[in-house]
Write a protein that holds these residues in place. Sequence first.
Motif, PDB file in Angstrom:
ATOM      1  N   ASN A 173       7.938   2.910  -8.227  1.00  0.00           N
ATOM      2  CA  ASN A 173       6.576   2.791  -7.685  1.00  0.00           C
ATOM      3  C   ASN A 173       5.612   3.859  -8.182  1.00  0.00           C
ATOM      4  OD1 ASN A 173       7.592   0.600  -6.215  1.00  0.00           O
ATOM      5  ND2 ASN A 173       8.050   1.886  -4.444  1.00  0.00           N
ATOM      6  N   GLY A 174       5.993   4.596  -9.218  1.00  0.00           N
ATOM      7  CA  GLY A 174       5.080   5.478  -9.922  1.00  0.00           C
ATOM      8  C   GLY A 174       4.385   6.509  -9.050  1.00  0.00           C
ATOM      9  N   THR A 175       3.147   6.841  -9.436  1.00  0.00           N
ATOM     10  CA  THR A 175       2.409   7.852  -8.679  1.00  0.00           C
ATOM     11  C   THR A 175       2.062   7.359  -7.277  1.00  0.00           C
ATOM     12  OG1 THR A 175       0.300   7.131  -9.637  1.00  0.00           O
ATOM     13  CG2 THR A 175       1.438   8.932 -10.747  1.00  0.00           C
ATOM     14  N   ILE A 176       2.013   6.039  -7.081  1.00  0.00           N
ATOM     15  CA  ILE A 176       1.812   5.515  -5.725  1.00  0.00           C
ATOM     16  C   ILE A 176       3.007   5.899  -4.855  1.00  0.00           C
ATOM     17  CG2 ILE A 176       1.709   3.426  -4.324  1.00  0.00           C
ATOM     18  CD1 ILE A 176      -0.029   2.142  -6.377  1.00  0.00           C
ATOM     19  N   GLY A 177       4.208   5.613  -5.359  1.00  0.00           N
ATOM     20  CA  GLY A 177       5.403   5.973  -4.610  1.00  0.00           C
ATOM     21  C   GLY A 177       5.507   7.473  -4.386  1.00  0.00           C
ATOM     22  N   ARG A 212     -11.663  -1.778  -7.753  1.00  0.00           N
ATOM     23  CA  ARG A 212     -11.100  -0.432  -7.741  1.00  0.00           C
ATOM     24  C   ARG A 212      -9.638  -0.507  -7.330  1.00  0.00           C
ATOM     25  NH1 ARG A 212     -10.381   4.480  -5.132  1.00  0.00           N
ATOM     26  NH2 ARG A 212     -11.170   6.289  -6.307  1.00  0.00           N
ATOM     27  N   ARG A 213      -8.767  -0.179  -8.252  1.00  0.00           N
ATOM     28  CA  ARG A 213      -7.339  -0.223  -7.996  1.00  0.00           C
ATOM     29  C   ARG A 213      -6.973   0.910  -7.027  1.00  0.00           C
ATOM     30  NH1 ARG A 213      -9.591  -1.586 -12.319  1.00  0.00           N
ATOM     31  NH2 ARG A 213      -8.841  -3.174 -13.756  1.00  0.00           N
ATOM     32  N   PRO A 214      -5.994   0.686  -6.166  1.00  0.00           N
ATOM     33  CA  PRO A 214      -5.688   1.710  -5.147  1.00  0.00           C
ATOM     34  C   PRO A 214      -5.123   3.003  -5.718  1.00  0.00           C
ATOM     35  CG  PRO A 214      -4.129  -0.111  -5.059  1.00  0.00           C
ATOM     36  CD  PRO A 214      -5.222  -0.543  -5.976  1.00  0.00           C
ATOM     37  N   TYR A 215      -4.714   2.989  -6.984  1.00  0.00           N
ATOM     38  CA  TYR A 215      -4.173   4.216  -7.585  1.00  0.00           C
ATOM     39  C   TYR A 215      -5.196   4.934  -8.455  1.00  0.00           C
ATOM     40  CZ  TYR A 215      -3.435   0.683 -11.254  1.00  0.00           C
ATOM     41  OH  TYR A 215      -3.596  -0.351 -12.145  1.00  0.00           O
ATOM     42  N   GLU A 216      -6.422   4.445  -8.514  1.00  0.00           N
ATOM     43  CA  GLU A 216      -7.436   5.081  -9.343  1.00  0.00           C
ATOM     44  C   GLU A 216      -7.935   6.369  -8.698  1.00  0.00           C
ATOM     45  OE1 GLU A 216     -10.653   2.949 -11.246  1.00  0.00           O
ATOM     46  OE2 GLU A 216      -9.620   1.063 -10.858  1.00  0.00           O
ATOM     47  N   VAL A 258      -6.717   9.208  -1.618  1.00  0.00           N
ATOM     48  CA  VAL A 258      -5.448   8.708  -1.115  1.00  0.00           C
ATOM     49  C   VAL A 258      -5.717   7.741   0.040  1.00  0.00           C
ATOM     50  CG1 VAL A 258      -3.262   9.299  -0.018  1.00  0.00           C
ATOM     51  CG2 VAL A 258      -4.229  10.801  -1.783  1.00  0.00           C
ATOM     52  N   ASP A 259      -5.433   6.470  -0.171  1.00  0.00           N
ATOM     53  CA  ASP A 259      -5.502   5.457   0.877  1.00  0.00           C
ATOM     54  C   ASP A 259      -4.114   4.848   0.969  1.00  0.00           C
ATOM     55  OD1 ASP A 259      -5.806   3.215   2.459  1.00  0.00           O
ATOM     56  OD2 ASP A 259      -7.774   2.684   1.664  1.00  0.00           O
ATOM     57  N   THR A 260      -3.292   5.429   1.803  1.00  0.00           N
ATOM     58  CA  THR A 260      -1.882   5.026   1.824  1.00  0.00           C
ATOM     59  C   THR A 260      -1.698   3.569   2.219  1.00  0.00           C
ATOM     60  OG1 THR A 260      -1.679   5.893   4.077  1.00  0.00           O
ATOM     61  CG2 THR A 260      -1.067   7.362   2.264  1.00  0.00           C
ATOM     62  N   GLY A 261      -2.577   3.069   3.097  1.00  0.00           N
ATOM     63  CA  GLY A 261      -2.473   1.667   3.483  1.00  0.00           C
ATOM     64  C   GLY A 261      -2.706   0.736   2.315  1.00  0.00           C
ATOM     65  N   ALA A 262      -3.743   1.029   1.512  1.00  0.00           N
ATOM     66  CA  ALA A 262      -4.030   0.213   0.324  1.00  0.00           C
ATOM     67  C   ALA A 262      -2.920   0.327  -0.696  1.00  0.00           C
ATOM     68  CB  ALA A 262      -5.362   0.637  -0.276  1.00  0.00           C
ATOM     69  N   MET A 263      -2.355   1.516  -0.838  1.00  0.00           N
ATOM     70  CA  MET A 263      -1.256   1.706  -1.796  1.00  0.00           C
ATOM     71  C   MET A 263      -0.036   0.885  -1.391  1.00  0.00           C
ATOM     72  SD  MET A 263      -1.367   5.765  -2.717  1.00  0.00           S
ATOM     73  CE  MET A 263      -2.663   6.441  -3.786  1.00  0.00           C
ATOM     74  N   GLN A 264       0.324   0.923  -0.120  1.00  0.00           N
ATOM     75  CA  GLN A 264       1.486   0.169   0.330  1.00  0.00           C
ATOM     76  C   GLN A 264       1.249  -1.332   0.205  1.00  0.00           C
ATOM     77  OE1 GLN A 264       4.616   1.518   1.294  1.00  0.00           O
ATOM     78  NE2 GLN A 264       5.024  -0.642   0.822  1.00  0.00           N
ATOM     79  N   ALA A 265       0.031  -1.783   0.519  1.00  0.00           N
ATOM     80  CA  ALA A 265      -0.295  -3.207   0.382  1.00  0.00           C
ATOM     81  C   ALA A 265      -0.190  -3.644  -1.074  1.00  0.00           C
ATOM     82  CB  ALA A 265      -1.699  -3.472   0.919  1.00  0.00           C
ATOM     83  N   TYR A 266      -0.597  -2.769  -1.977  1.00  0.00           N
ATOM     84  CA  TYR A 266      -0.510  -3.072  -3.416  1.00  0.00           C
ATOM     85  C   TYR A 266       0.948  -3.245  -3.830  1.00  0.00           C
ATOM     86  CZ  TYR A 266      -1.252  -2.497  -8.450  1.00  0.00           C
ATOM     87  OH  TYR A 266      -1.271  -2.680  -9.813  1.00  0.00           O
ATOM     88  N   LEU A 267       1.814  -2.350  -3.380  1.00  0.00           N
ATOM     89  CA  LEU A 267       3.235  -2.470  -3.712  1.00  0.00           C
ATOM     90  C   LEU A 267       3.827  -3.743  -3.119  1.00  0.00           C
ATOM     91  CD1 LEU A 267       4.422   1.214  -3.194  1.00  0.00           C
ATOM     92  CD2 LEU A 267       3.983   0.049  -5.364  1.00  0.00           C
ATOM     93  N   ASP A 268       3.467  -4.034  -1.879  1.00  0.00           N
ATOM     94  CA  ASP A 268       3.988  -5.252  -1.241  1.00  0.00           C
ATOM     95  C   ASP A 268       3.574  -6.489  -2.029  1.00  0.00           C
ATOM     96  OD1 ASP A 268       5.077  -3.667   0.738  1.00  0.00           O
ATOM     97  OD2 ASP A 268       3.447  -4.008   2.169  1.00  0.00           O
TER      98      ASP A 268
END
Length: 410
Positions: free
Chosen positions: A217-221, A372-376, A380-390
């Motif tokens: 999960n890269g830098t998001i993880g 705007r991608r959540p990792y840009e 830090v928007d952890t909710g958006a990051m987790q939704a992106y991974l899901d």
Amino acid sequence: MTAPSVTPSQVRSALLLRDEIALLDLRHEADFATGHPLFAANMAAGRIALEAETRLPRKDVPIVVYDAGEGLVPHAVDRLQALGYNDIRQLDGGLRAWRDAGYELFQDVNSYAKAFGELVESRRHTPSLPAEEVAALIASKANIAVLDVRRFDEYATMNIPGSVSVPGAELVLRAGRAAPDPATTIVVNCAGRTRSIIGTQSLINAGVPNKVVALRNGTIGWTLAKQNLEHGADRRGGIGPFEGAQQNARDVAYRAGVRHVGVAESMALQAQTRRTLYRFDVRDAEEYAAGHVAGFRHYPGGQLVQEIDMAAPVRGARILLTDDRGVRADMTASWLAQMGWETYVLDGGYDRQLEVGPPLVLPKPDAAHRYRRPYEGTDVDTGAMQAYLDWEYGLVEQLRRDATHGFFVI
């Protein structure tokens, strides 16, 4: 001006039969990212004059345009016709008709490349480690090398501490210098999942002697695991392939069905004007600027795999790649072929007069209309990051339901 209509089922048939078709979503990128057909390419109506002739090189290519009821189609048809495109149709009923026909809508951008990456991991069981384990290895000064496969500007914004920038297709060419000790474990990371999966599997496919894993999960993880990121790093991996890398890369391309052509054959491909031919130089920007084969557009290999819908919106077209060292073109071509593209690599061409000059760079959309991608950036928007991974985790099943992709994995 209005254009003749084509039904969703006719578009789907063209995709299944690998006919050439440019299915263009005319909305802004942010709207496009809310949902679109798998092989749709985003070309906002207001950017047609800026983008069309670069992204749609053949004026008689079949084009199908649609919107979601915003009324963008008539003006877009006018703009395309003014540029000389002469085979333009509109999707009957627009995006709603596609959905009402029971066909899949894919969210985000670069969706089919990301879906392909998930398919690769699913079928090849690409190895990965969670952020906590990688952080522990770094803290214990274990024998590892963390290689970041994103664009250098992404890496410089924020990166895993101690990592080195080795963008995408450069991995096989530079791994021997980045990790000269075969006992070194190579950890490949990107922002999320796709590029790290493809990068890790590239090294494995090419037979690197090192153990290779992706940072899951890269830098998001990494961020979700509450690990610290470094900012402003400028470490770049130098050229140095591991032993056998060049021949191994060529073998990988061969197994994927890539064809190598000489200069004469490449000219014959160009002469077949009833087919769209995209020509890409997959080296880094500095090499391209110093001298490139005439007619080839610069697109770094790792980004080309991820952004193929942006680079080559005509599904069913041919792709010809060039690289004076061969390795990057072969590895890039191997992935594009697995994604269903008729792909070629040019052998030679660098022993004659080359063009010099910087790459063509199309301006990014206005910030108000960009997705705007959540990792840009560094927010830090952890909710958006987790939704992106899901969302990414569900792409393999969505590919199965859609059933138009034609991907295979070697």
